[in-house]
Design an enzyme around this catalytic site. Structure first.
Site, PDB file in Angstrom:
ATOM      1  N   ASP A 175       0.867  -1.181   0.000  1.00 29.98           N
ATOM      2  CA  ASP A 175       0.000   0.000   0.000  1.00 29.98           C
ATOM      3  C   ASP A 175       0.904   1.231   0.000  1.00 29.98           C
ATOM      4  O   ASP A 175       1.959   1.239   0.636  1.00 29.98           O
ATOM      5  CB  ASP A 175      -0.903   0.005   1.245  1.00 29.98           C
ATOM      6  CG  ASP A 175      -2.073   0.959   1.112  1.00 29.98           C
ATOM      7  OD1 ASP A 175      -3.224   0.473   1.026  1.00 29.98           O
ATOM      8  OD2 ASP A 175      -1.850   2.192   1.074  1.00 29.98           O
ATOM      9  N   ARG A 236     -11.696  -2.589  -9.366  1.00 24.87           N
ATOM     10  CA  ARG A 236     -12.257  -1.848 -10.489  1.00 24.87           C
ATOM     11  C   ARG A 236     -11.549  -2.282 -11.768  1.00 24.87           C
ATOM     12  O   ARG A 236     -10.334  -2.497 -11.777  1.00 24.87           O
ATOM     13  CB  ARG A 236     -12.070  -0.337 -10.318  1.00 24.87           C
ATOM     14  CG  ARG A 236     -13.055   0.322  -9.352  1.00 24.87           C
ATOM     15  CD  ARG A 236     -14.479   0.358  -9.915  1.00 24.87           C
ATOM     16  NE  ARG A 236     -15.396   1.083  -9.060  1.00 24.87           N
ATOM     17  CZ  ARG A 236     -16.164   0.524  -8.113  1.00 24.87           C
ATOM     18  NH1 ARG A 236     -16.121  -0.777  -7.910  1.00 24.87           N
ATOM     19  NH2 ARG A 236     -16.990   1.265  -7.410  1.00 24.87           N
ATOM     20  N   ASP A 260     -14.223  -9.868 -11.231  1.00 27.65           N
ATOM     21  CA  ASP A 260     -15.596  -9.373 -11.012  1.00 27.65           C
ATOM     22  C   ASP A 260     -15.851  -8.048 -11.734  1.00 27.65           C
ATOM     23  O   ASP A 260     -16.999  -7.655 -11.910  1.00 27.65           O
ATOM     24  CB  ASP A 260     -15.808  -9.167  -9.500  1.00 27.65           C
ATOM     25  CG  ASP A 260     -17.233  -8.774  -9.154  1.00 27.65           C
ATOM     26  OD1 ASP A 260     -18.171  -9.455  -9.647  1.00 27.65           O
ATOM     27  OD2 ASP A 260     -17.430  -7.797  -8.410  1.00 27.65           O
ATOM     28  N   GLU A 265     -18.197  -2.104 -18.677  1.00 32.00           N
ATOM     29  CA  GLU A 265     -19.299  -2.845 -18.035  1.00 32.00           C
ATOM     30  C   GLU A 265     -20.633  -2.336 -18.559  1.00 32.00           C
ATOM     31  O   GLU A 265     -20.782  -1.129 -18.752  1.00 32.00           O
ATOM     32  CB  GLU A 265     -19.226  -2.669 -16.513  1.00 32.00           C
ATOM     33  CG  GLU A 265     -17.980  -3.319 -15.936  1.00 32.00           C
ATOM     34  CD  GLU A 265     -17.896  -3.245 -14.408  1.00 32.00           C
ATOM     35  OE1 GLU A 265     -18.852  -2.771 -13.776  1.00 32.00           O
ATOM     36  OE2 GLU A 265     -16.875  -3.660 -13.873  1.00 32.00           O
ATOM     37  N   HIS A 284     -19.670  -7.942 -11.712  1.00 31.87           N
ATOM     38  CA  HIS A 284     -19.587  -6.853 -10.720  1.00 31.87           C
ATOM     39  C   HIS A 284     -20.622  -7.070  -9.602  1.00 31.87           C
ATOM     40  O   HIS A 284     -21.477  -6.213  -9.355  1.00 31.87           O
ATOM     41  CB  HIS A 284     -19.791  -5.473 -11.385  1.00 31.87           C
ATOM     42  CG  HIS A 284     -19.252  -4.344 -10.567  1.00 31.87           C
ATOM     43  ND1 HIS A 284     -18.679  -3.223 -11.100  1.00 31.87           N
ATOM     44  CD2 HIS A 284     -19.186  -4.161  -9.219  1.00 31.87           C
ATOM     45  CE1 HIS A 284     -18.302  -2.403 -10.134  1.00 31.87           C
ATOM     46  NE2 HIS A 284     -18.605  -2.950  -8.970  1.00 31.87           N
ATOM     47  N   ALA A 287     -20.426  -6.979  -4.066  1.00 32.96           N
ATOM     48  CA  ALA A 287     -21.113  -6.378  -2.910  1.00 32.96           C
ATOM     49  C   ALA A 287     -22.606  -6.712  -2.915  1.00 32.96           C
ATOM     50  O   ALA A 287     -23.359  -6.219  -2.075  1.00 32.96           O
ATOM     51  CB  ALA A 287     -20.928  -4.869  -2.930  1.00 32.96           C
TER      52      ALA A 287
END
Ligand SMILES: NC(=O)c1ccc[n+]([C@@H]2O[C@H](COP(=O)([O-])OP(=O)(O)OC[C@H]3O[C@@H](n4cnc5c(N)ncnc54)[C@H](O)[C@@H]3O)[C@@H](O)[C@H]2O)c1
Length: 325
Positions: A175, A236, A260, A265, A284, A287
């Site tokens: 990160d 993403r 995903d 899209e 996608h 969630a």
């Protein structure tokens, strides 16, 4: 006159009954997305002028669309990613934007692990061939014993690490702004991107979609990975150069992928990724659980109600209008 709320997210009535009731109880008219896809820009251009608030899905809220939304005061993003909203334009136009921070991360983390297991254990292929009457007993590969690399170590990556603690895996993370305390408590070793790509058996991407993160996973990045490694993306689409991913999967540069999210899209049916055997694809949906949608829907509805009651919505990412007096 009643204020109107546009819901961009799909299946709102089915999954967000409480959220709809909250908005209606507070005097809003709720217009739902009738499609099983995001509104197109052309559709939005036609209708946005009518709305005071938006519960935003994955449709595009760029400067042109926001400029046409003359009555729009607040956007509650139905999720945490806001790469489809021009925050600078929203701020200049006096539109407050809030996200549903911390609500859908657990579901996305679970999906990332689900994709890891699906790819390693070839579950979709076994399902398909068994239904076809075949008895294909090909070997899979264990998750236990693997080195997992988390690209980005924010909320979802940390939740992925927590959930992986039940497996016998070693976890590395990269990160730009590493959270050392979280890494210590989750037994995650922080490292640089190159080491992560070279050493890990599974690379799971959890970066935000920003101009500087676009195509983080390109030909050079896939070339650094082990030929036995797999790549997972629940983050993403634009983080990955899809042409490079296709080549890497086709030529055996890497062993497999669980994806995903896509550069375009909904994914085009002729996308070459869909011709490969060593990829598991989902639309996608990381969630998309009933529980998460209900909670996220309620959060965006509450943000909208709060805004018009003179309160700052929870987790505002443009200005906070009611602090500045
Ligand atoms: N597939 C889905 O349905 C779904 C659902 C929710 C979120 N997401 C996506 O998941 C991603 C992660 O979400 P989150 O809530 O964990 O975000 P987060 O903001 O908590 O974490 C992102 C991390 O990336 C780090 N980072 C930022 N720029 C970086 C760079 N250039 N290099 C290295 N690290 C960098 C940040 O320091 C942060 O720790 C986002 O892209 C979000 O849009 C996808």
């Amino acid at each position: 006159m009643k204020k109107k709320v546009l819901v961009g997210a799909t299946n709102f009535s089915a999954t967000c009954r409480e959220a709809k009731e909250l908005l209606e109880k507070n005097g809003f008219i709720v217009d739902e997305n009738p499609h099983q896809r995001p509104y197109t820009r052309e559709e939005l251009k036609e209708i946005v002028g009518d709305y005071a608030a938006v519960s935003a899905g994955m449709e595009s809220w760029d400067r042109e669309i926001l400029s046409l939304a003359k009555n729009l005061k607040v956007i509650g993003r139905f999720g945490v990613g806001y790469d489809n909203i021009d925050l600078k334009a929203a701020e200049e136009l006096g539109i407050t934007v809030a996200i549903a921070k911390g609500i859908n991360g657990a579901a996305v983390a679970t999906m990332a692990i689900g994709l890891m297991i699906s790819v390693l254990r070839k579950i979709p292929m076994f399902d398909r061939t068994t239904r076809e009457g075949q008895w294909v007993r090909a070997m899979g590969s264990d998750l236990d014993g693997k080195k997992v690399g988390l690209l980005g170590f924010g909320d979802i990556a940390q939740k992925t690490a927590k959930r992986l603690s039940g497996f016998d895996v070693e976890i590395l993370a990269y990160d730009l702004f590493p959270n050392e305390e979280a890494a210590r408590s989750l037994n995650v070793k922080l490292t640089d991107k190159d080491t992560l790509l070279r050493e890990c058996d599974i690379i799971s991407c959890h970066l935000p979609n920003l101009p500087e993160t676009r195509h983080t996973m390109n030909e050079a990045a896939f070339a650094r990975m082990k030929p036995t490694a797999i790549f997972i993306n629940t983050s993403r689409g634009p983080l990955v150069d899809e042409a490079a991913l296709y080549q890497a999967l086709k030529e055996g540069v890497i062993a497999g992928a669980g994806i995903d999210v896509y550069e375009q899209e909904p994914i085009r049916p002729d996308n070459p990724l869909l011709t490969l055997d060593n990829i598991v694809c989902t639309p996608h949906t990381s969630a998309e659980t009933n529980e998460v949608c209900a909670r996220v829907g309620l959060n965006t509805a509450q943000n909208i109600v709060d805004y018009f009651n003179g309160k700052n919505p929870f987790y505002t990412i443009t200005r906070k209008p009611f602090d500045e007096a």
